[in-house]
Design an enzyme around this catalytic site. Structure first.
Site, PDB file in Angstrom:
ATOM      1  N   ARG A 162       0.801  -1.226   0.000  1.00  0.00           N
ATOM      2  CA  ARG A 162       0.000   0.000   0.000  1.00  0.00           C
ATOM      3  C   ARG A 162       0.834   1.278   0.000  1.00  0.00           C
ATOM      4  O   ARG A 162       0.439   2.306   0.549  1.00  0.00           O
ATOM      5  CB  ARG A 162      -0.969   0.016   1.192  1.00  0.00           C
ATOM      6  CG  ARG A 162      -1.992  -1.107   1.156  1.00  0.00           C
ATOM      7  CD  ARG A 162      -2.882  -1.034  -0.071  1.00  0.00           C
ATOM      8  NE  ARG A 162      -3.825  -2.146  -0.068  1.00  0.00           N
ATOM      9  CZ  ARG A 162      -3.588  -3.329  -0.652  1.00  0.00           C
ATOM     10  NH1 ARG A 162      -2.452  -3.539  -1.305  1.00  0.00           N
ATOM     11  NH2 ARG A 162      -4.482  -4.284  -0.612  1.00  0.00           N
ATOM     12  N   SER A 244     -11.541   0.046   2.620  1.00  0.00           N
ATOM     13  CA  SER A 244     -10.829  -0.353   3.836  1.00  0.00           C
ATOM     14  C   SER A 244     -10.242   0.874   4.517  1.00  0.00           C
ATOM     15  O   SER A 244      -9.454   1.597   3.906  1.00  0.00           O
ATOM     16  CB  SER A 244      -9.720  -1.343   3.501  1.00  0.00           C
ATOM     17  OG  SER A 244     -10.253  -2.515   2.925  1.00  0.00           O
ATOM     18  N   GLU A 354      -5.574   3.790   6.060  1.00  0.00           N
ATOM     19  CA  GLU A 354      -5.253   3.656   4.637  1.00  0.00           C
ATOM     20  C   GLU A 354      -5.584   4.911   3.845  1.00  0.00           C
ATOM     21  O   GLU A 354      -4.801   5.325   2.991  1.00  0.00           O
ATOM     22  CB  GLU A 354      -5.967   2.436   4.042  1.00  0.00           C
ATOM     23  CG  GLU A 354      -5.619   2.202   2.584  1.00  0.00           C
ATOM     24  CD  GLU A 354      -6.076   0.854   2.065  1.00  0.00           C
ATOM     25  OE1 GLU A 354      -6.402   0.753   0.877  1.00  0.00           O
ATOM     26  OE2 GLU A 354      -6.105  -0.108   2.871  1.00  0.00           O
TER      27      GLU A 354
END
Length: 362
Positions: A162, A244, A354
């Site tokens: 990520r 998410s 995130e």
């Protein structure tokens, strides 16, 4: 002048007004808008599909450049390997669908992810066993520090879970590089890439490592995502989210934490695709649920006090925080803080957000 509310440009639906707003429909317009903002000394926010943003209720007192360029094309093909170019503002799922329509495989497990193509290499977007780094060719960017265009390969972006160099490099408080276009390397094939995710393999009726018809994989992924409230649906408040909210935490493999042995653990790959035995990845969703936060936390009873029932964990998935219809950014962040602190207290693991949080903190 009409005020531009950033809540109207994000999937979460929160955020106050923009100081100034520019819609940029092509590469030159993007560069011109960014240059003008930098020359003025104003803060800069480059916005795409708004699917990975939590913007403060007071808004953003600077220039918002909305990347809205469109288009994609096949650049080259050699022995079944196809290099596909796409403008940064091309809606991501439109590109995935179109690539499959052209008989190309590689992006099918990334179906249904909201946002624009230019955002995908920034945080190495991934789902169901695939990350952008695996199909990545190059990123065409504008370098705000040097005022020049540049082209980066995957090795230069140093992809990790990520994240990438595009996310890590900062200039004057915001990302140094503005993505203009992205190249992907795909396969001319009717079947998908090998299925790496166990849940997806089960739904498809194949073994992990097998292939399946790529269009079928796309439809199955869309069904799985919809079942978790991860495909935007105006009739479903669970889908008004950033997807998410927390990343799956990566910890040293030998760390002594009060996490049960039967908690899900996943391998961590290094940039070369090899398993890094020194690290392990935990499931953020499992940690959240087993720390006492059920689906819908924040809607009823004592938990509703945290955000007045205006924001909650999704009723379909504990990893998403949803705007129930009248949430503020602070409502969303209050739920995030409660969950983060509860997981720390229970397991000693600190979850990291995130989405990009602008003008506020968890």
């Amino acid at each position: 002048m009409t005020e531009t509310l950033l809540s109207e440009l994000t999937t979460l639906g929160v955020g106050g007004p923009a100081g100034s707003y520019v819609r940029a429909d092509d590469e030159e317009s993007i560069i011109d808008a960014v240059r003008e903002a930098d020359a003025s000394g104003k803060p800069l926010l480059v916005l795409g599909g708004g699917s990975n943003l939590v913007i403060a209720d007071r808004g953003f007192d600077g220039t918002v450049v909305h990347v809205a360029s469109r288009g994609f094309d096949v650049l080259s093909e050699d022995n079944g390997r196809v290099r596909l170019w796409a403008a940064a503002g091309e809606p991501w799922d439109d590109l995935v669908r179109s690539s499959l329509d052209q008989g190309l495989s590689g992006l099918e497990t990334l179906s249904g992810i909201p946002g624009i193509t230019g955002a995908t290499p920034v945080q190495n977007v991934g789902a169901y066993g695939t990350e952008i780094s695996q199909q990545f060719g190059a990123a065409h960017v504008y370098d705000r520090r040097t005022g020049t265009r540049r082209r980066f390969t995957g090795d230069e972006l140093a992809f990790a879970y990520r994240t990438s160099m595009l996310k890590r490099e900062i200039h004057d408080g915001s990302p140094r590089y503005v993505v203009l276009a992205v190249e992907f390397v795909l396969e001319r094939a009717q079947n998908s890439q090998p299925i790496r995710y166990a849940e997806l393999a089960r739904r498809l009726g194949v073994e992990v490592g097998d292939r399946a018809p790529a269009p079928t994989v796309r439809e199955t992924v869309l069904e799985l995502r919809a079942g978790k409230g991860m495909v935007l649906d105006p009739a479903d408040r669970d889908t008004f989210s950033t997807g998410s909210f927390f990343t799956n935490p990566i910890i040293p493999a030998d760390t002594q934490l009060p996490v049960p042995d039967d908690a899900p653990r996943y391998p961590v790959l290094d940039p070369a695709g090899r398993v890094d035995e020194s690290k392990t990845k935990l499931s953020a969703a499992w940690l959240i649920q087993h720390a006492g936060f059920d689906k819908g936390f924040g809607l009823e009873g004592e938990s509703a006090r945290i955000a007045g029932g205006r924001a909650s964990l999704s009723t379909k998935h504990t990893l998403a925080i949803s705007n129930r219809g009248a949430a503020t950014a602070e409502d969303v962040l209050a739920i995030a803080r409660a969950v983060r602190d509860g997981v720390v207290e229970t397991f000693g693991v600190r979850l990291e957000a995130e989405p990009v949080i602008v003008g506020a903190e968890i």
